[in-house]
Enzyme design. Structure first.
Site, PDB file in Angstrom:
ATOM      1  N   ASP A 247      26.236 -21.513 -10.345  1.00  0.00           N
ATOM      2  CA  ASP A 247      26.348 -20.338  -9.466  1.00  0.00           C
ATOM      3  C   ASP A 247      27.442 -20.516  -8.419  1.00  0.00           C
ATOM      4  O   ASP A 247      27.380 -19.925  -7.341  1.00  0.00           O
ATOM      5  CB  ASP A 247      25.010 -20.039  -8.768  1.00  0.00           C
ATOM      6  CG  ASP A 247      23.858 -19.924  -9.745  1.00  0.00           C
ATOM      7  OD1 ASP A 247      23.999 -19.168 -10.717  1.00  0.00           O
ATOM      8  OD2 ASP A 247      22.831 -20.594  -9.550  1.00  0.00           O
TER       9      ASP A 247
ATOM     10  N   GLY B  40      30.526 -19.525  -8.738  1.00  0.00           N
ATOM     11  CA  GLY B  40      31.498 -18.438  -8.802  1.00  0.00           C
ATOM     12  C   GLY B  40      32.623 -18.726  -9.781  1.00  0.00           C
ATOM     13  O   GLY B  40      33.772 -18.334  -9.559  1.00  0.00           O
TER      14      GLY B  40
ATOM     15  N   LYS C 180      34.979 -15.742 -11.536  1.00  0.00           N
ATOM     16  CA  LYS C 180      36.128 -15.095 -10.893  1.00  0.00           C
ATOM     17  C   LYS C 180      37.434 -15.831 -11.186  1.00  0.00           C
ATOM     18  O   LYS C 180      38.440 -15.208 -11.540  1.00  0.00           O
ATOM     19  CB  LYS C 180      35.875 -15.011  -9.391  1.00  0.00           C
ATOM     20  CG  LYS C 180      36.937 -14.251  -8.621  1.00  0.00           C
ATOM     21  CD  LYS C 180      36.481 -14.106  -7.186  1.00  0.00           C
ATOM     22  CE  LYS C 180      37.560 -13.590  -6.296  1.00  0.00           C
ATOM     23  NZ  LYS C 180      37.114 -13.511  -4.887  1.00  0.00           N
TER      24      LYS C 180
ATOM     25  N   ASN D  24      21.412 -18.831 -20.985  1.00  0.00           N
ATOM     26  CA  ASN D  24      20.818 -19.227 -19.706  1.00  0.00           C
ATOM     27  C   ASN D  24      21.846 -19.200 -18.589  1.00  0.00           C
ATOM     28  O   ASN D  24      21.495 -19.123 -17.411  1.00  0.00           O
ATOM     29  CB  ASN D  24      20.215 -20.628 -19.807  1.00  0.00           C
ATOM     30  CG  ASN D  24      21.233 -21.683 -20.232  1.00  0.00           C
ATOM     31  OD1 ASN D  24      22.130 -21.407 -21.025  1.00  0.00           O
ATOM     32  ND2 ASN D  24      21.083 -22.891 -19.731  1.00  0.00           N
TER      33      ASN D  24
ATOM     34  N   GLY E 289      24.973 -17.589 -16.335  1.00  0.00           N
ATOM     35  CA  GLY E 289      25.184 -16.219 -15.878  1.00  0.00           C
ATOM     36  C   GLY E 289      26.184 -16.156 -14.748  1.00  0.00           C
ATOM     37  O   GLY E 289      26.120 -16.963 -13.826  1.00  0.00           O
ATOM     38  N   HIS E 290      27.132 -15.251 -14.854  1.00  0.00           N
ATOM     39  CA  HIS E 290      28.010 -15.003 -13.722  1.00  0.00           C
ATOM     40  C   HIS E 290      28.475 -13.556 -13.730  1.00  0.00           C
ATOM     41  O   HIS E 290      28.397 -12.864 -14.739  1.00  0.00           O
ATOM     42  CB  HIS E 290      29.195 -15.971 -13.689  1.00  0.00           C
ATOM     43  CG  HIS E 290      30.009 -16.013 -14.942  1.00  0.00           C
ATOM     44  ND1 HIS E 290      29.976 -17.084 -15.806  1.00  0.00           N
ATOM     45  CD2 HIS E 290      30.882 -15.139 -15.478  1.00  0.00           C
ATOM     46  CE1 HIS E 290      30.787 -16.856 -16.815  1.00  0.00           C
ATOM     47  NE2 HIS E 290      31.353 -15.681 -16.636  1.00  0.00           N
TER      48      HIS E 290
ATOM     49  N   ASN F  74      26.988 -23.452 -16.377  1.00  0.00           N
ATOM     50  CA  ASN F  74      26.141 -24.284 -15.513  1.00  0.00           C
ATOM     51  C   ASN F  74      27.033 -25.150 -14.626  1.00  0.00           C
ATOM     52  O   ASN F  74      27.988 -24.648 -14.071  1.00  0.00           O
ATOM     53  CB  ASN F  74      25.169 -25.105 -16.349  1.00  0.00           C
ATOM     54  CG  ASN F  74      24.350 -24.258 -17.316  1.00  0.00           C
ATOM     55  OD1 ASN F  74      24.399 -24.454 -18.522  1.00  0.00           O
ATOM     56  ND2 ASN F  74      23.595 -23.306 -16.794  1.00  0.00           N
TER      57      ASN F  74
ATOM     58  N   VAL G 157      21.853 -14.518 -11.618  1.00  0.00           N
ATOM     59  CA  VAL G 157      22.279 -13.440 -12.511  1.00  0.00           C
ATOM     60  C   VAL G 157      21.369 -13.373 -13.733  1.00  0.00           C
ATOM     61  O   VAL G 157      21.048 -12.295 -14.225  1.00  0.00           O
ATOM     62  CB  VAL G 157      23.752 -13.661 -12.953  1.00  0.00           C
ATOM     63  CG1 VAL G 157      24.168 -12.630 -13.992  1.00  0.00           C
ATOM     64  CG2 VAL G 157      24.675 -13.593 -11.748  1.00  0.00           C
ATOM     65  N   THR G 158      20.930 -14.528 -14.217  1.00  0.00           N
ATOM     66  CA  THR G 158      20.118 -14.573 -15.432  1.00  0.00           C
ATOM     67  C   THR G 158      18.654 -14.279 -15.164  1.00  0.00           C
ATOM     68  O   THR G 158      18.010 -13.523 -15.893  1.00  0.00           O
ATOM     69  CB  THR G 158      20.264 -15.952 -16.107  1.00  0.00           C
ATOM     70  OG1 THR G 158      21.638 -16.140 -16.466  1.00  0.00           O
ATOM     71  CG2 THR G 158      19.400 -16.052 -17.360  1.00  0.00           C
TER      72      THR G 158
ATOM     73  N   GLY H  96      17.218 -13.583 -11.810  1.00  0.00           N
ATOM     74  CA  GLY H  96      16.902 -12.802 -10.618  1.00  0.00           C
ATOM     75  C   GLY H  96      16.180 -13.596  -9.550  1.00  0.00           C
ATOM     76  O   GLY H  96      15.829 -13.061  -8.493  1.00  0.00           O
TER      77      GLY H  96
END
Length: 422
Positions: free
Chosen positions: A12, A14, A17, A37, A39-40, A219, A294-295, A297
């Site tokens: 997480d 970032g 971007k 699993n 998420g971004h 990850n 993101v994955t 919540g």
């Protein structure tokens, strides 16, 4: 030449971007390991895109994308995510995405087993995403998994899936799972998947001499199965080694390794977190930073930047440049702390400890910086940052052994980025 983007903390950070930015000039963008699993989120032209298994290079219209052999692919999620991107305007996305025939299949069965295994752990839950990633990699390591290429062969995936289900039923008893429904769906996927599946070796050979290949890490290093805070980790190799292995990269082709470091630290799920702030500071970081997974919540746990962890991450991944993200989240703090050492029984530890029992007991040594108390959202020039913000960045650079911080994120949009000459 190859550029690899890797998370330096607990995920997480970032990464999406900088991957989006770099993919604009990339011919090929690849995922090497992990599954849905990860998420971004990427904001492009005021449209928000969520990525899980798909490489974010799909946003760039000229970039071809590959899901590599080290990944595990939940096929329904693959198609659902692809349809969502097309619905948001990426109409040709399905023409630029391919999957290695050696990637493994993550079944709904694996998700059911994931929940049962977590329940067995009772008070020692790992805090998985519940997506079935661990059981899928376990089946891969036990040589009973199903590869994507086998889905295309009539009867092969079905026979293996039935065998997997029977084995798990012997272990857990009756399962809340519809085997026949999943078999039926995969019989349908046999035709639907065909255009996307490639022989990775032959596919990559076509790009061997191309000037720009981008590898998108999922990850982060501290969730790596070997080097992370085991057992509170994911089930794949999330560092440099995993990227090389999952995409059969020639190490001599690697031009740069970008370590992505959030300006503070967050973690989802269970596990040690020495700089965690279970107080107003942590609440403020969580709220201002909008720290929700993101994955899943789930609320992310928040704390100060940990340079012990980042130095350890650098020692394993050998970053050539750093992307520091979310600097603007610290705009309204009176003071900002950075962890520079761990102590145990009054003695400084030489490196990041492997034993959880040690991590739980360490005393964190901090350096405190005055905040800058001004708005950095959207700043795009280094010289326009407040003096105290620049000092904070320079200190991180120093603590990373001089690895230059080339990019600094100052907001969610693609344009909210400082690029320094380093």
């Amino acid at each position: 030449m190859v550029t690899i983007v890797l998370g330096a903390q607990f995920g997480d950070e970032g990464k999406g971007k900088i991957t989006d930015l770099l993919s604009q000039s990339a011919t090929l963008c690849c995922r090497a390991a992990g599954g849905h699993n990860a998420g971004h989120t990427i904001v492009h032209d005021n449209i928000t895109y969520d990525f899980h298994i798909l490489p974010s290079g799909l946003i760039s219209p000229d970039c071809v994308n590959l899901i590599g052999s080290g990944t595990v692919v939940h096929v329904p999620s693959f198609f659902k995510e692809l349809d969502a991107l097309k619905a948001k305007g990426l109409k040709e996305a399905d023409k630029r995405i391919f999957i290695s025939d050696r990637a493994h299949v993550c079944f709904d069965l694996h998700s059911v087993v994931d929940g049962l295994e977590e329940a067995d752990l009772a008070g020692k839950k790992v805090g998985t995403t519940g997506k079935g990633i661990g059981p899928c990699y376990s089946d891969k390591a036990s040589r009973r998994g199903v590869r994507i290429g086998e889905v295309l062969e009539e009867g092969v995936a079905e026979d293996k899936l039935r065998s997997l289900e029977a084995g798990y039923r012997r272990r857990f008893g009756e399962l809340q799972y519809d085997l026949e429904d999943e078999v039926k769906r995969f019989n349908e996927y046999r035709t639907k998947l065909q255009p996307y599946v490639v022989d990775q070796m032959a596919f990559l050979e076509k790009y061997r001499s191309c000037p720009s290949v981008l590898v998108e890490g999922a990850n982060a290093l501290m969730l790596d199965i070997d080097h992370g805070t085991y057992p509170y980790v994911t089930s794949s190799c999330t560092g440099l080694g995993g990227a090389i292995q999952g995409l059969t990269l020639n190490p001599t082709s690697i031009k740069s390794i970008v370590g992505v470091v959030k300006a503070y630290t967050t973690r989802v799920g269970s596990g040690p977190f020495p700089t965690e702030q279970i107080n107003d500071i942590g609440e403020k970081l969580q709220s201002v930073g909008r720290e929700f997974g993101v994955t899943t919540g789930r609320r992310r746990r928040c704390g100060w930047l940990d340079m012990v962890m980042c130095r350890y991450s650098n020692a394993i991944n050998h970053y050539t440049t750093i992307n520091l993200t979310k600097l603007d989240i610290l705009d309204d703090f009176d003071e900002i702390k950075v962890a520079v050492a761990y102590k145990l029984d009054g003695r400084r530890l030489e490196s990041f400890p492997a034993q959880l029992e040690v991590l739980d007991k360490v005393e964190v040594e901090y350096v405190t910086f005055p905040g800058w108390k001004s708005n950095t959202m959207g700043v795009t020039r280094w010289e326009d940052l407040p003096v105290n913000a620049r000092r904070y960045v320079q200190f991180i650079e120093q603590e990373m052994g001089g690895v230059p911080i080339k990019w600094i994120g100052t907001g969610p949009a693609r344009t909210h980025m400082i690029e320094r000459e380093v």
